[in-house]
Design an enzyme around this catalytic site. Structure first.
Site, PDB file in Angstrom:
ATOM      1  CG  ASP A 250     -21.775 -19.470  29.539  1.00  0.00           C
ATOM      2  OD1 ASP A 250     -21.818 -20.356  30.066  1.00  0.00           O
ATOM      3  OD2 ASP A 250     -22.334 -18.273  29.712  1.00  0.00           O
TER       4      ASP A 250
ATOM      5  NE  ARG B 187       0.779 -16.822  31.464  1.00  0.00           N
ATOM      6  CZ  ARG B 187       0.310 -16.223  30.306  1.00  0.00           C
ATOM      7  NH1 ARG B 187      -0.888 -16.498  29.493  1.00  0.00           N
ATOM      8  NH2 ARG B 187       0.959 -15.045  29.962  1.00  0.00           N
TER       9      ARG B 187
ATOM     10  N   PRO C 253      -6.522 -15.569  20.878  1.00  0.00           N
ATOM     11  CG  PRO C 253      -6.886 -14.100  22.893  1.00  0.00           C
ATOM     12  CD  PRO C 253      -7.593 -15.381  22.186  1.00  0.00           C
ATOM     13  CG  ASN C 254      -1.794 -12.113  21.885  1.00  0.00           C
ATOM     14  OD1 ASN C 254      -1.970 -11.011  21.161  1.00  0.00           O
ATOM     15  ND2 ASN C 254      -2.404 -12.106  22.977  1.00  0.00           N
TER      16      ASN C 254
ATOM     17  CG  LEU D 147       1.720 -24.236  21.635  1.00  0.00           C
ATOM     18  CD1 LEU D 147       0.336 -23.556  21.414  1.00  0.00           C
ATOM     19  CD2 LEU D 147       2.711 -23.595  20.864  1.00  0.00           C
TER      20      LEU D 147
END
Length: 140
Positions: A84, A108, A9-10, A98
């Site tokens: 999983d 995080r 995502p993003n 990154l």
């Protein structure tokens, strides 16, 4: 040799979002550079903002590809389902980021996918993907 680069995502907003963290280059432009650098191997790229689509892609390639270089984005820190899926396939997965996630917010620092990945590369910007690809080539 077939390698999938899988982005979560993003990451479709690379080059536009939070340039101080993620840089100003789009992933599509970077992927063109990777394909030129590694023209002897078959590189595929897939991105989705949807957890189920990422799981489906892992299932699709997880028994036939030589490696997956995976930036799960925020799902890294939340998804047991992705862990999983990685556990369920034979294809080795390298987790990439990154930014150096350990220099960022505490949430995080926990990865649900790290324990089921072959290794983790973080903090080298876009070069993190290249390092993952190089590992698969060198260990083939």
């Amino acid at each position: 040799m077939k390698i999938l680069i899988l982005n979560g995502p993003n990451l479709n907003l690379l080059g536009v979002r939070e340039k101080s963290i993620y840089g100003s280059q789009s992933f599509e432009d970077y992927f063109k550079q990777l394909k030129a650098e590694f023209e002897a191997i078959e590189l595929e790229y897939y991105q989705s903002n949807h957890e189920g689509a990422l799981i489906d892609k892992i299932h699709e390639v997880g028994f036939s590809y030589d490696g997956i270089v995976f930036n799960a984005g925020a799902y890294t820190h939340t998804s047991v389902a992705l862990a999983d899926a990685i556990s369920a396939v034979n294809t080795p997965v390298i987790e990439v980021h990154l930014s150096n996630v350990h220099k960022r917010e505490a949430f995080r620092h926990k990865s649900f996918i790290s324990p089921v990945c072959k290794g983790v590369i973080a903090g080298f910007g876009m070069d993190s993907y290249r390092l993952g690809i190089q590992h698969f080539i060198q260990t083939k």
